[in-house]
Design a protein around this motif. Structure first.
Motif, mmCIF file in Angstrom:
data_model
loop_
_atom_site.group_PDB
_atom_site.id
_atom_site.type_symbol
_atom_site.label_atom_id
_atom_site.label_comp_id
_atom_site.label_asym_id
_atom_site.label_seq_id
_atom_site.Cartn_x
_atom_site.Cartn_y
_atom_site.Cartn_z
ATOM 1 N N GLU A 212 41.362 44.547 38.603
ATOM 2 C CA GLU A 212 40.551 44.019 37.503
ATOM 3 C C GLU A 212 39.270 44.837 37.347
ATOM 4 O O GLU A 212 38.851 45.146 36.222
ATOM 5 N N ARG B 19 42.781 43.968 31.317
ATOM 6 C CA ARG B 19 41.933 43.238 32.270
ATOM 7 C C ARG B 19 42.194 41.739 32.206
ATOM 8 O O ARG B 19 42.305 41.071 33.230
ATOM 9 N N ARG B 20 42.296 41.193 30.994
ATOM 10 C CA ARG B 20 42.591 39.760 30.849
ATOM 11 C C ARG B 20 43.936 39.418 31.473
ATOM 12 O O ARG B 20 44.082 38.378 32.129
ATOM 13 N N ALA C 95 38.004 47.047 34.161
ATOM 14 C CA ALA C 95 36.659 46.856 33.595
ATOM 15 C C ALA C 95 35.928 48.194 33.489
ATOM 16 O O ALA C 95 35.225 48.453 32.495
ATOM 17 N N ASP D 153 43.536 43.538 44.503
ATOM 18 C CA ASP D 153 42.409 42.789 43.929
ATOM 19 C C ASP D 153 41.393 43.680 43.234
ATOM 20 O O ASP D 153 40.560 43.204 42.468
ATOM 21 N N TYR E 134 47.963 46.276 39.093
ATOM 22 C CA TYR E 134 47.721 45.312 40.159
ATOM 23 C C TYR E 134 48.490 45.686 41.428
ATOM 24 O O TYR E 134 47.969 45.582 42.533
ATOM 25 N N ILE F 149 45.453 40.962 33.953
ATOM 26 C CA ILE F 149 45.285 41.002 35.407
ATOM 27 C C ILE F 149 44.592 39.729 35.881
ATOM 28 O O ILE F 149 45.012 39.113 36.866
ATOM 29 N N HIS F 150 43.556 39.332 35.171
ATOM 30 C CA HIS F 150 42.816 38.118 35.530
ATOM 31 C C HIS F 150 43.745 36.902 35.538
ATOM 32 O O HIS F 150 43.698 36.078 36.457
ATOM 33 N N ARG G 267 46.100 36.912 38.571
ATOM 34 C CA ARG G 267 45.446 36.566 39.832
ATOM 35 C C ARG G 267 45.294 35.064 39.991
ATOM 36 O O ARG G 267 45.271 34.561 41.104
ATOM 37 N N ALA H 146 49.506 46.075 33.318
ATOM 38 C CA ALA H 146 48.653 45.252 34.178
ATOM 39 C C ALA H 146 49.333 45.012 35.526
ATOM 40 O O ALA H 146 48.694 45.108 36.574
#
Length: 60
Positions: free
Chosen positions: A22, A48-49, A26, A19, A14, A51-52, A55, A10
């Protein structure tokens, strides 16, 4: 993939995509889901989680 591997991947994603990372993750979830690769799709969901979470909260 271990939790540490997910975090490393992740972070690399990133760094490479900023940005957009994510959204890239997805997209991979959709591709793997459509292909019937449930294990790979779940790995991308975890990425994805991660990365979220990296952020953090977004300003509105």
């Amino acid at each position: 993939m271990t939790a540490a591997d997910i975090i490393r991947y992740a972070r690399a994603l990133y760094r490479a995509h900023g940005d957009r990372a994510e959204a890239e993750a997805a997209q991979r979830v959709r591709v793997e889901t459509d292909a019937g690769n449930t294990a790979e799709a779940e790995t991308w969901r975890r990425i994805r989680r991660s990365i979220h979470e990296m952020r953090g909260p977004r300003a509105t």
